[in-house]
Design a protein around this motif. Structure first.
Motif, PDB file in Angstrom:
ATOM      1  N   ALA A 141       0.834  -1.214   0.000  1.00 48.87           N
ATOM      2  CA  ALA A 141       0.000   0.000   0.000  1.00 48.87           C
ATOM      3  C   ALA A 141       0.867   1.262   0.000  1.00 48.87           C
ATOM      4  CB  ALA A 141      -0.930   0.004   1.215  1.00 48.87           C
ATOM      5  N   GLU A 142       1.951   1.245   0.772  1.00 46.26           N
ATOM      6  CA  GLU A 142       2.838   2.413   0.839  1.00 46.26           C
ATOM      7  C   GLU A 142       3.619   2.580  -0.466  1.00 46.26           C
ATOM      8  OE1 GLU A 142       4.850   5.714   2.823  1.00 46.26           O
ATOM      9  OE2 GLU A 142       2.854   4.815   2.709  1.00 46.26           O
ATOM     10  N   MET A 143       4.045   1.468  -1.071  1.00 45.25           N
ATOM     11  CA  MET A 143       4.714   1.543  -2.376  1.00 45.25           C
ATOM     12  C   MET A 143       3.770   2.113  -3.430  1.00 45.25           C
ATOM     13  SD  MET A 143       6.982  -1.979  -2.317  1.00 45.25           S
ATOM     14  CE  MET A 143       7.554  -1.845  -4.022  1.00 45.25           C
ATOM     15  N   ARG A 171       1.330   4.154  -2.819  1.00 43.06           N
ATOM     16  CA  ARG A 171       1.119   5.571  -2.489  1.00 43.06           C
ATOM     17  C   ARG A 171       2.255   6.458  -2.980  1.00 43.06           C
ATOM     18  NH1 ARG A 171       2.349   9.615   0.975  1.00 43.06           N
ATOM     19  NH2 ARG A 171       3.944   8.411   2.092  1.00 43.06           N
ATOM     20  N   VAL A 172       3.494   6.011  -2.756  1.00 41.03           N
ATOM     21  CA  VAL A 172       4.632   6.881  -3.130  1.00 41.03           C
ATOM     22  C   VAL A 172       5.010   6.735  -4.603  1.00 41.03           C
ATOM     23  CG1 VAL A 172       5.532   6.805  -0.766  1.00 41.03           C
ATOM     24  CG2 VAL A 172       6.524   5.270  -2.502  1.00 41.03           C
ATOM     25  N   GLY A 173       4.502   5.682  -5.258  1.00 41.73           N
ATOM     26  CA  GLY A 173       4.826   5.465  -6.661  1.00 41.73           C
ATOM     27  C   GLY A 173       6.109   4.665  -6.835  1.00 41.73           C
ATOM     28  N   MET A 174       6.104   3.454  -6.297  1.00 44.18           N
ATOM     29  CA  MET A 174       7.246   2.544  -6.395  1.00 44.18           C
ATOM     30  C   MET A 174       6.714   1.203  -6.906  1.00 44.18           C
ATOM     31  SD  MET A 174       9.811   1.625  -3.257  1.00 44.18           S
ATOM     32  CE  MET A 174      10.597   3.202  -2.959  1.00 44.18           C
ATOM     33  N   MET A 175       7.338   0.653  -7.933  1.00 46.59           N
ATOM     34  CA  MET A 175       6.800  -0.558  -8.546  1.00 46.59           C
ATOM     35  C   MET A 175       7.172  -1.814  -7.764  1.00 46.59           C
ATOM     36  SD  MET A 175       6.936  -1.632 -12.531  1.00 46.59           S
ATOM     37  CE  MET A 175       5.493  -2.433 -13.239  1.00 46.59           C
ATOM     38  N   CYS A 176       6.185  -2.701  -7.565  1.00 51.71           N
ATOM     39  CA  CYS A 176       6.417  -3.999  -6.923  1.00 51.71           C
ATOM     40  C   CYS A 176       6.908  -4.995  -7.977  1.00 51.71           C
ATOM     41  CB  CYS A 176       5.120  -4.550  -6.317  1.00 51.71           C
ATOM     42  SG  CYS A 176       4.371  -3.527  -5.040  1.00 51.71           S
ATOM     43  N   ASP A 177       8.062  -5.602  -7.705  1.00 51.59           N
ATOM     44  CA  ASP A 177       8.667  -6.584  -8.607  1.00 51.59           C
ATOM     45  C   ASP A 177       8.562  -7.962  -7.948  1.00 51.59           C
ATOM     46  OD1 ASP A 177      10.280  -8.036 -10.345  1.00 51.59           O
ATOM     47  OD2 ASP A 177      12.082  -6.823 -10.035  1.00 51.59           O
ATOM     48  N   LEU A 178       8.263  -8.989  -8.758  1.00 54.67           N
ATOM     49  CA  LEU A 178       8.001 -10.329  -8.221  1.00 54.67           C
ATOM     50  C   LEU A 178       8.878 -11.415  -8.850  1.00 54.67           C
ATOM     51  CD1 LEU A 178       4.109  -9.949  -8.378  1.00 54.67           C
ATOM     52  CD2 LEU A 178       5.540  -9.739  -6.329  1.00 54.67           C
ATOM     53  N   SER A 222      -2.096  -5.075  -4.887  1.00 52.66           N
ATOM     54  CA  SER A 222      -1.620  -3.799  -5.423  1.00 52.66           C
ATOM     55  C   SER A 222      -2.690  -3.088  -6.248  1.00 52.66           C
ATOM     56  CB  SER A 222      -0.383  -4.024  -6.287  1.00 52.66           C
ATOM     57  OG  SER A 222       0.095  -2.791  -6.784  1.00 52.66           O
ATOM     58  N   GLN A 223      -2.800  -1.786  -6.017  1.00 53.69           N
ATOM     59  CA  GLN A 223      -3.730  -0.955  -6.794  1.00 53.69           C
ATOM     60  C   GLN A 223      -3.079  -0.438  -8.078  1.00 53.69           C
ATOM     61  OE1 GLN A 223      -7.033  -0.593  -5.623  1.00 53.69           O
ATOM     62  NE2 GLN A 223      -6.168  -2.193  -4.304  1.00 53.69           N
ATOM     63  N   LYS A 224      -1.777  -0.690  -8.221  1.00 49.01           N
ATOM     64  CA  LYS A 224      -1.038  -0.254  -9.412  1.00 49.01           C
ATOM     65  C   LYS A 224      -0.384  -1.470 -10.062  1.00 49.01           C
ATOM     66  CE  LYS A 224      -0.176   4.524  -8.038  1.00 49.01           C
ATOM     67  NZ  LYS A 224       0.850   5.572  -7.815  1.00 49.01           N
ATOM     68  N   PRO A 225      -0.018  -1.364 -11.341  1.00 52.54           N
ATOM     69  CA  PRO A 225       0.599  -2.511 -12.016  1.00 52.54           C
ATOM     70  C   PRO A 225       1.866  -2.985 -11.301  1.00 52.54           C
ATOM     71  CG  PRO A 225       0.060  -0.789 -13.604  1.00 52.54           C
ATOM     72  CD  PRO A 225      -0.150  -0.198 -12.241  1.00 52.54           C
ATOM     73  N   ARG A 237       5.366   3.085 -20.540  1.00 56.44           N
ATOM     74  CA  ARG A 237       3.935   3.245 -20.225  1.00 56.44           C
ATOM     75  C   ARG A 237       3.626   2.753 -18.812  1.00 56.44           C
ATOM     76  NH1 ARG A 237       2.098  -0.513 -22.805  1.00 56.44           N
ATOM     77  NH2 ARG A 237       1.376  -1.714 -21.008  1.00 56.44           N
ATOM     78  N   VAL A 238       4.121   1.572 -18.464  1.00 54.72           N
ATOM     79  CA  VAL A 238       3.782   0.991 -17.164  1.00 54.72           C
ATOM     80  C   VAL A 238       4.467   1.750 -16.020  1.00 54.72           C
ATOM     81  CG1 VAL A 238       5.566  -0.828 -16.947  1.00 54.72           C
ATOM     82  CG2 VAL A 238       3.266  -1.223 -16.060  1.00 54.72           C
ATOM     83  N   LEU A 239       5.689   2.234 -16.251  1.00 53.61           N
ATOM     84  CA  LEU A 239       6.362   3.020 -15.223  1.00 53.61           C
ATOM     85  C   LEU A 239       5.619   4.337 -14.970  1.00 53.61           C
ATOM     86  CD1 LEU A 239      10.115   2.449 -16.141  1.00 53.61           C
ATOM     87  CD2 LEU A 239       8.917   1.571 -14.120  1.00 53.61           C
ATOM     88  N   LYS A 240       5.080   4.918 -16.030  1.00 51.60           N
ATOM     89  CA  LYS A 240       4.304   6.158 -15.887  1.00 51.60           C
ATOM     90  C   LYS A 240       3.032   5.898 -15.060  1.00 51.60           C
ATOM     91  CE  LYS A 240       3.461  10.251 -18.635  1.00 51.60           C
ATOM     92  NZ  LYS A 240       3.626  10.837 -19.973  1.00 51.60           N
ATOM     93  N   GLU A 241       2.425   4.726 -15.288  1.00 52.93           N
ATOM     94  CA  GLU A 241       1.230   4.360 -14.510  1.00 52.93           C
ATOM     95  C   GLU A 241       1.557   4.250 -13.021  1.00 52.93           C
ATOM     96  OE1 GLU A 241      -1.413   1.138 -15.834  1.00 52.93           O
ATOM     97  OE2 GLU A 241      -0.450   1.283 -17.802  1.00 52.93           O
ATOM     98  N   VAL A 242       2.727   3.687 -12.721  1.00 56.87           N
ATOM     99  CA  VAL A 242       3.105   3.449 -11.326  1.00 56.87           C
ATOM    100  C   VAL A 242       3.658   4.719 -10.670  1.00 56.87           C
ATOM    101  CG1 VAL A 242       4.619   2.140  -9.779  1.00 56.87           C
ATOM    102  CG2 VAL A 242       3.551   1.006 -11.734  1.00 56.87           C
TER     103      VAL A 242
END
Length: 325
Positions: free
Chosen positions: A146-148, A150-157, A172-175, A317-322
């Motif tokens: 949730a904090e990632m 909020r601040v705009g940091m991409m989760c990598d798996l 995650s609410q973002k890609p 594109r995806v980085l801009k979304e995040v």
């Protein structure tokens, strides 16, 4: 447009490089025409050691500002392209550097960290890596996601276990992304992702960067750039041409001691895996040969539009979304 002209004109983004940092490597990034790269500054390190890595890397970037520029936004990537430089995105391969402090997420975001892998191979406070029995995303992990967001940091798996990955994708609410992975449909390996896993992340708006790390490729150490393209095409046929990009996992310049550190839990404890010989695919042995990948994609029959997407437009594109504008 011929392959070289297309490569020179395209946005070229590498979703994961964990090479030996130095001017020589940054010069090779320029030779390879890289517009930007996600560069690992933390694996097993805690908060303080990661800050120290960032301080050291900041000094290198300042000394080599004729070649590179720091990236905090996608506008910085566009600027790097215009200036003929390579944009450096700071990334973690483990959320361990957050320790047990949610506030550290924003601190690292302000230091330029844009992508963080939730776990590296084993268990941490967030969840479980791909080499252990997977207990899923912890309650604390949900707060970190949730904090990632909020601040705009991409989760990598990429190195994360299947259950934890699925729960991060849903939470995650973002890609989110697999920044550097290969399909187990071509080679069975704990680090490779099943067709189902690839489909699941794409169906939930996520992204897949395909790696060329030869221990995970079907042809192993005998792999060529064309074997790498085979894997890219395999993944693209599952996730579609808009959810795929490059994440080479270049380890250029690293020595055996580095791989020993990577392949032991926490860098020193039990051995998790043994890669054997580490050699990149023939035709893209070094970052400077990146242009050969564009040529190989075209040779495979991909359109100019598809090649531009794979080489970097999709990452943009995806980085801009995040990250936001």
């Amino acid at each position: 447009m011929n392959a070289q002209s297309l490569h020179d004109d395209a946005i070229v983004i590498d979703g994961l490089i964990i090479a030996k940092w130095g001017r020589e490597l940054l010069e090779d990034m320029r030779r390879g025409g890289l517009t930007a790269a996600n560069c690992t500054v933390s694996v097993w390190e805690g908060f303080q050691a990661t800050v120290d890595n960032i301080v050291e890397t900041n000094a290198l970037l300042a000394a080599c500002d004729d070649l590179v520029r720091p990236v905090h936004t996608t506008a910085d990537i566009t600027r790097a392209k215009e200036e003929g430089k390579t944009g450096i995105i700071y990334g973690f391969q483990n959320a361990h550097a957050f320790e047990d402090q949610i506030g550290y997420v924003e601190v690292f975001k302000r230091l330029g960290v844009g992508i963080v892998q939730m776990c590296y191979n084993t268990q941490n406070l967030v969840g479980t890596g791909c080499y252990e029995r997977d207990g899923g995303l912890s309650g604390f992990g949900r707060e970190i996601v949730a904090e990632m967001n909020r601040v705009g940091m991409m989760c990598d798996l990429s190195h994360v276990g299947a259950t934890t990955s699925q729960e991060v994708i849903l939470e995650s609410q973002k890609p989110v992304c697999y920044s550097h992975c290969l399909p187990s449909g071509l080679k069975e390996h704990p680090r490779n992702k099943s067709d189902e896993e690839l489909r699941f992340i794409a169906e939930h708006g996520g992204f897949v960067g395909v790696t060329m790390f030869t221990p995970f490729l079907r042809a192993g150490v005998d792999a060529t750039v064309d074997d790498y393209v085979e894997a890219i095409e395999y993944v693209m046929n599952i996730v579609g041409e808009d959810a795929i990009g490059i994440g080479t996992d270049f380890t250029q310049g690293q020595d055996q001691a580095f791989f020993e550190w990577l392949t032991h839990d926490k860098g020193y404890a039990r051995r998790l895996t043994n890669f054997g010989t580490i050699i990149n695919p023939e035709g893209i042995r070094t970052i400077g040969e990146f242009g050969n990948l564009t040529e190989a994609l075209l040779r495979r029959g991909m359109s100019e539009r598809q090649v531009r997407k794979i080489m970097g437009e999709n990452w943009m594109r995806v980085l801009k979304e995040v990250w936001g504008a």
